[in-house]
Design a protein around this motif. Structure first.
Motif, short mmCIF file in Angstrom:
data_model
loop_
_atom_site.label_atom_id
_atom_site.label_comp_id
_atom_site.label_asym_id
_atom_site.label_seq_id
_atom_site.Cartn_x
_atom_site.Cartn_y
_atom_site.Cartn_z
N GLU A 114 0.84 -1.22 0.00
CA GLU A 114 0.00 0.00 0.00
C GLU A 114 0.87 1.27 0.00
O GLU A 114 0.47 2.30 -0.54
N GLU A 115 2.06 1.17 0.57
CA GLU A 115 2.97 2.33 0.55
C GLU A 115 3.51 2.55 -0.86
O GLU A 115 3.63 3.68 -1.34
N PHE A 116 3.82 1.44 -1.52
CA PHE A 116 4.25 1.54 -2.93
C PHE A 116 3.12 2.15 -3.77
O PHE A 116 3.36 3.06 -4.58
N GLN A 117 1.90 1.68 -3.55
CA GLN A 117 0.76 2.22 -4.30
C GLN A 117 0.62 3.72 -4.05
O GLN A 117 0.29 4.49 -4.97
N ALA A 118 0.87 4.12 -2.82
CA ALA A 118 0.76 5.56 -2.49
C ALA A 118 1.81 6.36 -3.26
O ALA A 118 1.54 7.48 -3.72
N ALA A 119 3.00 5.78 -3.44
CA ALA A 119 4.06 6.48 -4.17
C ALA A 119 3.67 6.63 -5.65
O ALA A 119 3.83 7.70 -6.25
N VAL A 120 3.15 5.55 -6.22
CA VAL A 120 2.76 5.61 -7.64
C VAL A 120 1.59 6.59 -7.80
O VAL A 120 1.56 7.40 -8.75
#
Ligand code: NAD
Length: 520
Positions: free
Chosen positions: A64-70
């Motif tokens: 979910e943190e990766f998704q937030a970055a994208v």
């Protein structure tokens, strides 16, 4: 947490013993303009290869943190792509100034986490800085084409538009230069970016990200996420990411190329190497020996453009005696020590692998002219040091020849003619770089024409092109169509839109024609 404090901590660990043992700082992600600590429960140690001290820890970033970055990068894209090119260039102008200001901090961080000497670490930063300087001229680089009157009253022009969200996946060996091959070109041409630094030395990327923010890069334009295979796979699979720049090993690079291409992404993948230097009998004696020693052992051989194999045309004996003499005089020490010529290799596993490949060479019949395996560096007894090592009589069937060693090991081979030497080089699967040392223009010209390598040196041992050209590895050293930096780099991060416009007084009453329009 503030990023400045983080940068301070990591830059002092080389000298401050107490910091090495206490809680290592956790490296944050950069998401939407904020440096945020990951909520992950899994972390990996970043280890100083000269001391084994834990410098910091990177998180295995949660999905979910990766998704937030994208998502931050995706949100930032519309306004960033519409920001005037001059404004985008000015951010790079400021960034290059800030990198110069913080050169020492960056270099100390690189030496602490990666191990190379401070002087070499400055070179690492400087070669990346040159790409930032080049990106300052993006307005000219990104220009399209225009042709008027392709038909009556009709003009056609093409524009180079950014792709959207792009991503970069980095190796450990150039912690500053390689991130700087990627995001400055990508963002100045109007893209937004998600950077995944090497898990072994993330500090330089973090300092550069901080500097980019200080230079005025808006929130979300550059994001940084940490992790290993899982996050790389998430980058490959993500539908919002349009292009991936990768630099690293063939195992990872071909996996990423296949997986990301399958989702329709552009991929440029710079991979491993086995760079050869052919030494002709007429080569300038001193200059050639110095070049071989510097390019074979510099950065402890951990450069993708290291000259790891020499092919002597004619009798190699005198050359080899001199090579050993010069290699022996090199000082192996922690990169922070002023007299160090080469530092440690990146990890204990890397040292074991290098030593195993040396041993396999010996067992398959190569002569060990210089053995650096048992070196102990006073004051740094725990370091992953390997001293300069020279194997002679190496043949193409040996494992030490077939594998990229990525350590301070020089392999010596022999050929009876230039033709034979070129054939040896061309049979090797890699094609990053190759060099010839000669005083004959005829030999040099033949070499340049016949050699199958993407970057050719003529009396130049490590021919890495400056950013107005591109980094053009070939064969198994590269997958993709558009290389890093230079014109190809801009083309990689942009797509062409071709516009045809018509402005004329339309003749009335000419009727409708359904035939293919032509201008005959
Ligand atoms: P590496 O392939 O181990 O790691 C590079 C990146 O890929 C890292 O960010 C890592 O997290 C990720 N990764 C590694 N294995 C993965 C996997 N199985 N699945 C998904 N992601 C994975 O490379 P390295 O050891 O950091 O770097 C050394 C290599 O890089 C050498 O082979 C060197 O020649 C090459 N290199 C090439 C160039 C070039 O321009 N051709 C430049 C520098 C380094």
């Amino acid at each position: 947490f503030t990023p400045q404090i983080f940068a301070l901590n990591i830059s002092t660990t080389a000298t401050d013993q107490s910091l090495r043992h206490s809680d290592p700082p956790r490296v944050p992600n950069l998401i939407g303009g904020s440096f945020v600590n990951s909520q992950s429960s899994e972390f990996i140690d970043v280890i100083n290869p000269a001391t084994q001290q834990v410098v910091s820890q990177i998180p295995l970033t949660k999905n979910e943190e990766f998704q937030a970055a994208v998502s931050a990068a995706k949100q930032a894209f519309p306004s960033w792509r519409n920001t005037p090119i001059t404004t985008r260039q000015r951010v790079m102008l400021k960034l290059q100034q800030l990198i110069r200001r913080d050169m020492d901090k960056l270099a100390m961080n690189i030496t602490t986490e990666q191990g190379k000497t401070l002087k070499d670490a400055q070179g690492d930063v400087f070669r990346g800085l040159e790409v930032v300087e080049h990106a300052c001229g993006m307005a000219s680089l990104q220009m399209g084409e225009f042709l008027s009157n392709v038909s009556h009253g009709v003009d056609t022009y093409s524009v180079r538009e950014p792709l959207g969200v792009c991503a970069g996946i980095c190796p450990f060996n150039f912690p500053a230069m390689i991130p700087l091959w990627m995001f400055p070109v990508a963002v100045t041409s109007g893209n937004t970016f998600v950077l995944k630094p090497s898990e072994k030395d993330p500090g330089a990327s973090m300092i550069l990200a901080e500097l980019a923010m200080e230079a005025g890069l808006p929130s979300g334009v550059l994001n940084v996420v940490h992790g290993t295979n899982d996050i790389v796979n998430a980058i490959c699979d993500d539908e919002d990411i349009k292009a991936i720049s990768f630099v690293g090993s063939n195992t990872a690079g071909m996996h990423i190329y296949a997986r990301a291409s399958a989702t329709g992404k552009r991929v440029q993948s710079n991979m491993g190497a086995k760079n050869h230097g052919i030494v002709m009998p007429d080569a300038s004696h001193d200059a050639t020996l110095n070049a071989l020693v510097a390019a074979g052992f510099g950065a402890a051989g951990q450069r993708c453009m290291a000259l790891s194999t020499v092919v002597f045309v004619g009798d190699p004996k005198e050359w080899e005696i001199e090579l050993v003499k010069r290699a022996k005089s090199l000082k192996v020490n922690a990169g922070t020590e002023p007299d160090a010529d080469l530092g440690p290799v990146i990890s204990k596993q890397a040292k074991e692998r290098v030593c195993r490949l040396i041993q396999s060479g010996v067992e398959s019949g190569a002569r060990l002219l210089l053995d650096g395996r048992d070196i102990v560096v006073p004051g740094y007894e725990q370091g992953n040091f390997v001293g300069p090592t020279i194997l002679s009589g190496v043949t193409e069937d040996m494992e030490c020849y077939k594998e990229e060693i990525f350590g301070p090991v020089l392999l010596c081979m022999q050929a009876d003619s230039l033709e034979e030497a070129i054939k040896i080089v061309n049979r090797n699967k890699y094609g990053n770089g190759a060099a010839i040392f000669t005083s004959s223009g005829v030999a040099a010209r033949k070499f340049q024409t016949d050699i199958e390598a993407g970057q050719v040196g003529i009396n130049v041992p490590i021919p890495v092109p400056l950013p107005f050209f591109s980094f053009t590895g070939s064969k198994a050293s590269f997958a993709g169509d558009l290389n890093f930096y230079g014109k190809a780099g801009v083309n990689f991060y942009t797509q062409i839109k071709t516009v045809t416009q018509q402005w004329k007084d339309l003749p009335g009453g000419s009727g409708v024609s359904l035939a293919m329009p032509t201008s005959q």
